[in-house]
Design an enzyme around this catalytic site. Structure first.
Site, PDB file in Angstrom:
ATOM      1  N   SER A  42      49.326 -21.504 -15.051  1.00 47.34           N
ATOM      2  CA  SER A  42      49.518 -22.703 -14.218  1.00 47.34           C
ATOM      3  C   SER A  42      48.537 -22.753 -13.057  1.00 47.34           C
ATOM      4  CB  SER A  42      50.951 -22.769 -13.675  1.00 47.34           C
ATOM      5  OG  SER A  42      51.020 -22.212 -12.386  1.00 47.34           O
ATOM      6  N   VAL A  43      48.457 -23.962 -12.491  1.00 45.74           N
ATOM      7  CA  VAL A  43      47.601 -24.241 -11.337  1.00 45.74           C
ATOM      8  C   VAL A  43      47.992 -23.369 -10.139  1.00 45.74           C
ATOM      9  CG1 VAL A  43      49.085 -26.030 -10.321  1.00 45.74           C
ATOM     10  CG2 VAL A  43      46.619 -26.263 -10.099  1.00 45.74           C
ATOM     11  N   LYS A  44      49.257 -22.917 -10.131  1.00 40.80           N
ATOM     12  CA  LYS A  44      49.781 -22.255  -8.939  1.00 40.80           C
ATOM     13  C   LYS A  44      49.186 -20.862  -8.700  1.00 40.80           C
ATOM     14  CE  LYS A  44      52.975 -24.187  -7.064  1.00 40.80           C
ATOM     15  NZ  LYS A  44      53.151 -25.308  -6.109  1.00 40.80           N
ATOM     16  N   ASP A  45      48.510 -20.305  -9.713  1.00 42.21           N
ATOM     17  CA  ASP A  45      47.813 -19.022  -9.491  1.00 42.21           C
ATOM     18  C   ASP A  45      46.854 -19.140  -8.309  1.00 42.21           C
ATOM     19  OD1 ASP A  45      49.049 -18.136 -11.757  1.00 42.21           O
ATOM     20  OD2 ASP A  45      47.228 -17.939 -12.971  1.00 42.21           O
ATOM     21  N   THR A  75      54.703 -20.479  -9.240  1.00 37.93           N
ATOM     22  CA  THR A  75      54.191 -19.785  -8.049  1.00 37.93           C
ATOM     23  C   THR A  75      54.541 -18.307  -8.160  1.00 37.93           C
ATOM     24  OG1 THR A  75      54.466 -21.765  -6.741  1.00 37.93           O
ATOM     25  CG2 THR A  75      54.263 -19.710  -5.514  1.00 37.93           C
TER      26      THR A  75
END
Ligand SMILES: Cc1ncc(COP(=O)(O)O)c(C=O)c1O
Length: 452
Positions: A42-45, A75
């Site tokens: 995911s983008v949250k990395d 997250t």
């Protein structure tokens, strides 16, 4: 040699992929920044690494410390990867609305996960916000990331997501479309892109039940707007500090159903097996299609991977139970009920054996099958009559009491046709799937699936 020193070095530089089929009726190209290519899917990395780097720099997190966060999973995954590489401990609080897969994945990468109730106010001591806050005050050398109000969140997207999109489009994008939760992704990326070109339009996608849209339009935090929703990962019941509403031009709300249906279309039509919010993002953009012109270039951000939603939006039964998929055919009724092994008897088995099966599986009728397929049926009603005539019937062979077979129909037979075939004399319909397995649909199954 081209070697990454650890998993964190693989974060970012995700591909920008053109959508081809879903956007066929759009006047302009639509590109997807597919951030499930990050190692945590995911983008949250991106923001997880940044929040920890900033905390280290500011002396808020010291070697051997504990990272605490409220997270719906993505997250947490990013933070867990950082913790693995840098030697921290992780404790996450999450809500009971999140998929079990997400919680299991976090545990797999070494985190401790505490599941809290969803439908309580953020200030309630049981909420996942309050529990994280309390743990952070109790555990020595711990750092509560607070992705909602920690501006390192949007900084990560200002420093990476925004510049990547700018470079990948040669600065030609005209619209950025992104679901909004903490606001970190959309605000950070938009801040960078608007500095480069203030004319870029930034559209936030929200869900019905979140208060963000009303807040954007009126400046009011109206708790009347807030109601539980099924969509995951975006929408909020408060306004996190990461928002700078001045870089957002429009908020669009999407229903739970349309977001889920669109996520399934992205997987089937574009081969993009994404999470719920990517479907909602695409659906929101579709709702805004008439605002686009021929020379525009749209970039949508797809936050995460579909694997975390296999038991939810990618499960037909889950979708039908929520009224997200219409039950139209025999196939759909089987999906709605859940596929079960078909219980059958052979003509040479005894009536007693058949009755035993009916009792064991709590069924009123059983198809009689020989090696080639259905040859008849026996039913509770039929046997009831015959037992009166001959009490010894239980020792007879099934073939001696056999009743006419249930009708066999095509797997895609419409439900209306099934209801004509199922009547007083005939309690069920059979059909064969593509793999050659027979399935049965009873009056009860049809009523149940239509009632959902
Ligand atoms: C799947 C998914 N979609 C969308 C979002 C919203 O992104 P942001 O919190 O940066 O606004 C998140 C955030 O957790 C997410 O996990």
């Amino acid at each position: 040699m081209n070697i990454k020193n650890n998993i964190l070095e693989t974060i970012g530089n995700t591909p920008l992929i053109r959508l081809n089929k879903i956007t066929k009726t759009f006047p302009c190209p639509v590109l997807a920044k597919v951030d499930y290519f990050n190692p945590g899917n995911s983008v949250k990395d991106r923001m997880a690494v940044k929040m920890i780097e900033v905390a280290e720099k500011e002396g808020k997190l010291k070697p051997g410390g504990t990272i605490i966060e409220c997270t719906s999973g993505n997250t947490g995954m990013g933070l867990a990867l950082v913790a693995c590489v840098k030697g921290y401990k992780c404790i996450f609080t999450t809500t009971d609305k999140q998929s079990k897969e997400k919680v299991d994945i976090l545990k797999a990468v070494g985190a401790e996960v505490i599941v809290c109730p969803t439908n309580v106010e953020p200030e309630d001591p049981r909420s996942y916000y309050s529990v994280a806050k309390r743990l952070a005050s109790e555990i020595p050398n711990s750092f509560h990331c607070n992705q909602y109000d920690n501006l390192a969140n949007r900084l990560a997207h200002y420093e990476t997501t925004g510049p990547e999109i700018w470079e990948q489009t040669d600065g030609k994008l005209t619209h950025l479309v992104c679901t909004a939760g903490t606001g970190g992704t959309i605000t950070g990326a938009a801040m960078f892109l608007k500095e480069k070109n203030p004319r870029i339009q930034v559209w936030a996608i929200d869900v019905y039940g979140s208060l963000l849209t009303k807040y954007f339009r009126t400046g009011e935090t109206d708790m009347q707007e807030v109601h539980p929703y099924i969509s995951e990962g975006f929408g909020e019941d408060f306004v996190p500090e990461n928002y700078d509403m001045s870089v957002i031009d429009h908020f669009e709300q999407v229903t739970d159903k349309e977001g889920a249906v669109m996520a399934r279309r992205l997987a089937k039509e574009e081969g993009l097996f994404c999470g719920y919010s990517a479907g909602s993002c695409m659906q929101g953009l579709l709702q805004l299609k008439t605002r686009l012109k021929k020379d525009d270039l749209v970039v949508c951000i797809f936050h995460d991977h579909g694997s975390r939603y296999v038991a939810k939006i990618y499960n037909d039964q889950w979708m039908i139970e929520r009224g997200f998929l219409d039950v139209k055919t025999f196939r759909d009724v089987v999906s709605a009920r859940g596929t079960k092994r078909l219980i059958t008897v052979e003509p040479t088995q005894t009536v007693a054996e058949a009755v035993e099966l009916m009792k064991k599986y709590d069924i009123e009728q059983i198809p009689v099958m020989n090696g080639n397929g259905p040859v008849g049926a026996i039913s509770e009603g039929g046997l009831f009559q015959k037992i009166f005539e001959n009490p010894e019937i239980k020792n007879a062979k099934v073939e001696e009491v056999i009743e006419p077979s249930f009708p066999v129909v095509a797997f895609d037979t419409p439900v209306e046709k099934l209801s004509h075939l199922i009547n007083k004399e005939n309690g069920a319909v059979l059909s064969k799937d593509e793999a050659g397995n027979y399935h049965i649909v009873t009056k009860y199954d049809v009523i149940q699936s239509l009632g959902k």
